[in-house]
Motif scaffolding. Structure first.
Motif: not given
Lengths: 61, 223
Positions: A35-36, A42-43, A45-55
């Protein structure tokens, strides 16, 4: 009576108590959800990896 | 929510394709100490690997944004990488449903870097930058080159560029060393210059600085 005491002693010797019952910290599971620790993290890492965020929102009880 | 959902190995694997965020303002479930590798860490009893302070803080950060009015948890949300909402599911989810939900988000956003690949590549690039700072060109080149060749970067242009940039930094640092060697040679320290250049040629693989170093070495050796 004596038989019960002997049986309990033997059981205690054979079956080790779980870590928490021995007052020792448990060992971490090998795999778990990472978990972030903050929304900012979270934002970023999601931007860097280009992946969705699951909340997931929860409450106790 | 069923306590067996998040520890499920299949679910854990699915979460590698996303960034996972757990928000809960309650701490009644408590925390405990566990041994992770060589260290003792304090972790939330409801969700391993996260401190209770962290999931409370996350809740405070985002509840006003995503939760309006009365809510009934659990709620699962999928967001784009910029944090805007893609979709949500209210109520308890099974492992299968949650994996399918994650899959729908990945499909919409596109396949990014998995968690494991991200930390491997990022770790290599961080190692390369640190090694440049320490003047260790051998480690810097090896780490940046390993990052560039990582199979996961095949479809990720932005990360390919980051790896190329890291190699460029190594090359620039190596060119400074070529200049130092040439200055040493001009000052009469031919042996010192030779050693610097030979080391650079051995350490920097196929970077363009190697060709320059070879030319400088040949000049010093009078070839």
């Amino acid at each position: 009576m004596l038989r019960t005491i002997l049986a309990s002693a033997l059981l205690a010797w054979i079956v080790p108590l779980p870590a928490f019952a021995q007052g020792k910290p448990a060992t971490a599971p090998q795999e778990y959800v990472h978990w972030a620790s903050s929304w900012k993290e979270a934002l970023s890492q999601a931007r860097e990896r280009n992946v969705p965020i699951l909340v997931t929102f929860h409450e106790d009880g | 929510m069923d306590r067996s959902v998040y520890p499920s190995k299949d679910l854990i694997k699915a979460t590698h394709a996303v960034v996972a965020v757990y928000a809960n303002k309650n701490t009644d479930h408590g925390s405990s100490e566990v041994v992770r590798g060589e260290e003792k860490v304090t972790t939330c009893k409801a969700q391993f690997g996260l401190a209770c302070e962290a999931h409370v803080k996350v809740m405070q950060e985002i509840e006003g944004y995503f939760l309006k009015g009365q809510i009934r948890t659990p709620i699962h949300l999928l967001c784009k990488p910029d944090g805007s909402e893609l979709s949500r599911k209210d109520g308890k989810l099974s492992v299968k449903d949650l994996i399918a939900f994650i899959g729908s988000g990945v499909k919409q956003v596109g396949k990014g870097l998995s968690r494991d690949d991200y930390f491997v590549v990022k770790g290599k690039l961080d190692q390369a930058n640190a090694a440049i700072g320490q003047g260790d060109l051998k480690t810097a080149f090896a780490a940046a080159d390993e990052a560039r060749k990582h199979p996961s970067l095949k479809d990720h242009k932005a990360w390919q560029e980051k790896a190329e940039q890291a190699l460029q930094y190594v090359n620039e640092a190596a060119m400074e060393r070529v200049n130092q060697a040439q200055a040493a040679a001009e000052a009469g320290d031919a042996e010192g210059a030779r050693q610097l250049l030979q080391q650079l040629i051995a350490d920097c693989g196929n970077l363009s600085c190697v060709a320059t170093a070879k030319e400088a070495l040949a000049k010093i050796e009078g070839k």
